[in-house]
Design a protein around this motif. Structure first.
Motif, PDB file in Angstrom:
ATOM      1  N   GLU A  34       1.031  -1.195  -0.117  1.00 36.21           N
ATOM      2  CA  GLU A  34       0.054   0.060   0.000  1.00 36.21           C
ATOM      3  C   GLU A  34       0.756   1.099   0.033  1.00 36.21           C
ATOM      4  OE1 GLU A  34      -3.784  -1.247   2.687  1.00 36.21           O
ATOM      5  OE2 GLU A  34      -1.986  -0.826   3.799  1.00 36.21           O
ATOM      6  N   ARG A  35       0.372   2.393  -0.454  1.00 36.04           N
ATOM      7  CA  ARG A  35       0.793   3.694  -0.397  1.00 36.04           C
ATOM      8  C   ARG A  35      -0.386   4.533  -0.268  1.00 36.04           C
ATOM      9  NH1 ARG A  35       3.477   4.575  -5.433  1.00 36.04           N
ATOM     10  NH2 ARG A  35       5.256   3.255  -4.533  1.00 36.04           N
ATOM     11  N   ASP A  36      -0.072   5.411   0.567  1.00 41.87           N
ATOM     12  CA  ASP A  36      -1.429   6.672   1.241  1.00 41.87           C
ATOM     13  C   ASP A  36      -2.617   5.956   1.293  1.00 41.87           C
ATOM     14  OD1 ASP A  36       1.050   8.465   1.341  1.00 41.87           O
ATOM     15  OD2 ASP A  36       0.949   8.754  -0.966  1.00 41.87           O
ATOM     16  N   GLY A  37      -2.575   4.623   1.671  1.00 44.45           N
ATOM     17  CA  GLY A  37      -3.833   4.096   1.853  1.00 44.45           C
ATOM     18  C   GLY A  37      -4.513   3.352   0.579  1.00 44.45           C
ATOM     19  N   ALA A  38      -3.558   3.371  -0.374  1.00 41.99           N
ATOM     20  CA  ALA A  38      -4.157   2.807  -1.659  1.00 41.99           C
ATOM     21  C   ALA A  38      -3.571   1.684  -1.856  1.00 41.99           C
ATOM     22  CB  ALA A  38      -3.790   3.720  -2.769  1.00 41.99           C
ATOM     23  N   LEU A  39      -4.310   0.500  -2.382  1.00 41.85           N
ATOM     24  CA  LEU A  39      -3.847  -0.737  -2.740  1.00 41.85           C
ATOM     25  C   LEU A  39      -3.115  -0.708  -3.857  1.00 41.85           C
ATOM     26  CD1 LEU A  39      -3.472  -3.803  -1.628  1.00 41.85           C
ATOM     27  CD2 LEU A  39      -5.766  -4.254  -2.826  1.00 41.85           C
ATOM     28  N   LEU A  40      -1.665  -1.101  -3.961  1.00 44.79           N
ATOM     29  CA  LEU A  40      -0.952  -1.159  -4.931  1.00 44.79           C
ATOM     30  C   LEU A  40      -0.568  -2.622  -5.468  1.00 44.79           C
ATOM     31  CD1 LEU A  40       1.861   1.329  -4.008  1.00 44.79           C
ATOM     32  CD2 LEU A  40      -0.453   1.870  -5.359  1.00 44.79           C
ATOM     33  N   GLY A  41      -0.408  -3.696  -4.766  1.00 46.39           N
ATOM     34  CA  GLY A  41      -0.176  -5.040  -4.861  1.00 46.39           C
ATOM     35  C   GLY A  41      -0.481  -6.097  -4.019  1.00 46.39           C
ATOM     36  N   THR A  42      -0.428  -7.347  -4.332  1.00 48.77           N
ATOM     37  CA  THR A  42      -0.881  -8.372  -3.591  1.00 48.77           C
ATOM     38  C   THR A  42       0.019  -9.652  -4.030  1.00 48.77           C
ATOM     39  OG1 THR A  42      -2.440  -9.536  -4.963  1.00 48.77           O
ATOM     40  CG2 THR A  42      -3.151  -7.781  -3.430  1.00 48.77           C
ATOM     41  N   VAL A  43       0.262 -10.359  -2.918  1.00 49.53           N
ATOM     42  CA  VAL A  43       0.834 -11.744  -3.074  1.00 49.53           C
ATOM     43  C   VAL A  43       0.326 -12.685  -2.129  1.00 49.53           C
ATOM     44  CG1 VAL A  43       2.973 -11.569  -1.956  1.00 49.53           C
ATOM     45  CG2 VAL A  43       2.826 -13.156  -3.826  1.00 49.53           C
ATOM     46  N   ILE A  44      -0.151 -13.936  -2.327  1.00 49.83           N
ATOM     47  CA  ILE A  44      -0.403 -15.054  -1.589  1.00 49.83           C
ATOM     48  C   ILE A  44       0.739 -15.765  -1.328  1.00 49.83           C
ATOM     49  CG2 ILE A  44      -1.954 -16.737  -0.795  1.00 49.83           C
ATOM     50  CD1 ILE A  44      -4.072 -15.617  -2.728  1.00 49.83           C
ATOM     51  N   ALA A  45       1.224 -15.504  -0.008  1.00 49.55           N
ATOM     52  CA  ALA A  45       2.611 -16.640   0.266  1.00 49.55           C
ATOM     53  C   ALA A  45       2.005 -17.585   1.265  1.00 49.55           C
ATOM     54  CB  ALA A  45       3.486 -15.698   1.024  1.00 49.55           C
ATOM     55  N   GLY A  46       1.356 -18.833   0.921  1.00 49.35           N
ATOM     56  CA  GLY A  46       0.835 -19.772   1.507  1.00 49.35           C
ATOM     57  C   GLY A  46       1.868 -20.786   1.968  1.00 49.35           C
ATOM     58  N   PHE A  47       1.961 -21.261   3.354  1.00 46.83           N
ATOM     59  CA  PHE A  47       2.748 -22.302   3.655  1.00 46.83           C
ATOM     60  C   PHE A  47       2.037 -23.512   4.174  1.00 46.83           C
ATOM     61  CE2 PHE A  47       5.947 -23.927   6.837  1.00 46.83           C
ATOM     62  CZ  PHE A  47       6.796 -24.519   6.132  1.00 46.83           C
ATOM     63  N   ASP A  48       2.159 -24.708   4.027  1.00 44.37           N
ATOM     64  CA  ASP A  48       1.317 -25.727   4.444  1.00 44.37           C
ATOM     65  C   ASP A  48       1.959 -26.647   5.370  1.00 44.37           C
ATOM     66  OD1 ASP A  48       2.878 -27.227   2.972  1.00 44.37           O
ATOM     67  OD2 ASP A  48       1.400 -27.655   1.363  1.00 44.37           O
ATOM     68  N   TRP A  52       4.736 -28.012   4.747  1.00 41.71           N
ATOM     69  CA  TRP A  52       5.921 -28.797   3.661  1.00 41.71           C
ATOM     70  C   TRP A  52       6.330 -27.808   2.609  1.00 41.71           C
ATOM     71  CZ3 TRP A  52       8.067 -33.294   4.073  1.00 41.71           C
ATOM     72  CH2 TRP A  52       8.597 -33.966   2.905  1.00 41.71           C
ATOM     73  N   ARG A  53       5.477 -27.073   1.923  1.00 36.73           N
ATOM     74  CA  ARG A  53       5.898 -26.359   0.819  1.00 36.73           C
ATOM     75  C   ARG A  53       5.555 -25.079   0.869  1.00 36.73           C
ATOM     76  NH1 ARG A  53       8.684 -30.274  -0.931  1.00 36.73           N
ATOM     77  NH2 ARG A  53       8.017 -31.799  -2.488  1.00 36.73           N
ATOM     78  N   CYS A  54       6.305 -24.341  -0.049  1.00 39.89           N
ATOM     79  CA  CYS A  54       5.847 -22.650   0.123  1.00 39.89           C
ATOM     80  C   CYS A  54       5.404 -22.518  -1.148  1.00 39.89           C
ATOM     81  CB  CYS A  54       7.140 -21.969   0.336  1.00 39.89           C
ATOM     82  SG  CYS A  54       8.247 -22.390   1.765  1.00 39.89           S
ATOM     83  N   HIS A  55       4.146 -21.745  -1.289  1.00 40.55           N
ATOM     84  CA  HIS A  55       3.402 -21.589  -2.457  1.00 40.55           C
ATOM     85  C   HIS A  55       3.052 -20.051  -2.821  1.00 40.55           C
ATOM     86  CE1 HIS A  55       2.744 -25.813  -2.830  1.00 40.55           C
ATOM     87  NE2 HIS A  55       2.342 -25.970  -1.554  1.00 40.55           N
ATOM     88  N   LEU A  56       3.251 -19.575  -3.939  1.00 39.04           N
ATOM     89  CA  LEU A  56       3.114 -18.232  -4.182  1.00 39.04           C
ATOM     90  C   LEU A  56       1.917 -18.053  -5.139  1.00 39.04           C
ATOM     91  CD1 LEU A  56       6.609 -17.036  -4.319  1.00 39.04           C
ATOM     92  CD2 LEU A  56       4.937 -16.067  -2.952  1.00 39.04           C
ATOM     93  N   TYR A  57       1.011 -17.402  -4.966  1.00 34.09           N
ATOM     94  CA  TYR A  57      -0.124 -17.187  -5.848  1.00 34.09           C
ATOM     95  C   TYR A  57      -0.533 -15.500  -5.907  1.00 34.09           C
ATOM     96  CZ  TYR A  57      -0.895 -21.833  -4.322  1.00 34.09           C
ATOM     97  OH  TYR A  57      -0.853 -23.095  -3.819  1.00 34.09           O
ATOM     98  N   ARG A  58      -1.299 -15.089  -6.679  1.00 31.11           N
ATOM     99  CA  ARG A  58      -1.883 -13.721  -7.066  1.00 31.11           C
ATOM    100  C   ARG A  58      -0.978 -12.710  -6.927  1.00 31.11           C
ATOM    101  NH1 ARG A  58      -5.080 -14.284 -10.200  1.00 31.11           N
ATOM    102  NH2 ARG A  58      -7.302 -14.693 -10.075  1.00 31.11           N
ATOM    103  N   LEU A  59       0.409 -12.818  -7.104  1.00 36.62           N
ATOM    104  CA  LEU A  59       1.382 -11.734  -7.268  1.00 36.62           C
ATOM    105  C   LEU A  59       0.742 -10.737  -8.477  1.00 36.62           C
ATOM    106  CD1 LEU A  59       3.879 -10.225  -6.506  1.00 36.62           C
ATOM    107  CD2 LEU A  59       4.965 -11.493  -8.356  1.00 36.62           C
ATOM    108  N   ALA A  60       0.339  -9.530  -7.914  1.00 36.89           N
ATOM    109  CA  ALA A  60      -0.569  -8.736  -8.826  1.00 36.89           C
ATOM    110  C   ALA A  60      -0.005  -7.444  -8.205  1.00 36.89           C
ATOM    111  CB  ALA A  60      -1.992  -8.773  -8.769  1.00 36.89           C
ATOM    112  N   VAL A  61       0.273  -6.662  -9.555  1.00 39.43           N
ATOM    113  CA  VAL A  61       0.555  -5.063  -9.333  1.00 39.43           C
ATOM    114  C   VAL A  61      -0.423  -4.204 -10.246  1.00 39.43           C
ATOM    115  CG1 VAL A  61       2.496  -3.207  -9.211  1.00 39.43           C
ATOM    116  CG2 VAL A  61       2.902  -5.464  -8.608  1.00 39.43           C
ATOM    117  N   HIS A  62      -0.821  -3.291  -9.477  1.00 36.59           N
ATOM    118  CA  HIS A  62      -1.848  -2.338 -10.199  1.00 36.59           C
ATOM    119  C   HIS A  62      -0.982  -1.900 -11.511  1.00 36.59           C
ATOM    120  CE1 HIS A  62      -4.457   0.974 -11.629  1.00 36.59           C
ATOM    121  NE2 HIS A  62      -5.302   0.181 -10.762  1.00 36.59           N
ATOM    122  N   PRO A  63      -1.606  -2.020 -12.786  1.00 37.40           N
ATOM    123  CA  PRO A  63      -1.104  -1.412 -13.859  1.00 37.40           C
ATOM    124  C   PRO A  63      -0.433  -0.130 -14.075  1.00 37.40           C
ATOM    125  CG  PRO A  63      -3.150  -2.548 -14.490  1.00 37.40           C
ATOM    126  CD  PRO A  63      -3.173  -2.258 -12.942  1.00 37.40           C
TER     127      PRO A  63
END
Length: 141
Positions: free
Chosen positions: A52-66, A68-79
């Protein structure tokens, strides 16, 4: 322009995240709904990271760990905010999370046709493992 900061999402962020993904993410997932993301945040409160910057969402990533494995999903940055280091910062935060949890290797789900995404992951040091193929079975109708 002020620097962005990264934090874990809470339940109050979920509608904003879902709307953000419609603008910034490539493709859709069976879990791209309120119930799916809510379940993620309840089960693993640190998994969904927001930039975030100044309250605005700029990007996301899901960093899931079960455990056993580390999984990354939904890496997204605003265009409008791409190529500013936001994705790199999100991946660094995800990798720090994984190391702190005892993770040994991270993998990412990357759509084959998402050339920009493939270039991003490659630049971050990730690469395809051609000997593996993802097999799926939807569990809901």
């Amino acid at each position: 322009m002020s620097a962005s900061h990264i934090r874990a999402a809470g339940s109050a962020d979920l509608d904003t995240v879902l709307a953000f993904w419609r603008t910034a993410a490539e493709g859709t997932s069976i879990s791209d709904d309120r119930a799916g993301v809510e379940r993620l945040v309840e089960r693993d409160p640190g998994a969904l990271l927001l930039a975030e910057r100044d309250g605005a969402l700029l990007g996301t990533v899901i960093a899931g760990f079960d455990g056993w494995r580390c999984h990354l999903y939904r890496l997204a940055v605003h265009p409008r905010h791409r190529r500013q280091g936001i994705g790199t910062a999100l991946l660094a935060a995800a990798e720090e999370r994984f190391v702190a949890l005892g993770g040994r290797r991270a993998d990412a789900m990357v759509l084959t046709g998402n050339e920009r995404g493939r270039l991003t992951w490659d630049a971050a040091g990730y690469g395809p493992e051609e000997q593996w193929r993802r097999w799926v079975k939807p569990l809901t109708g």
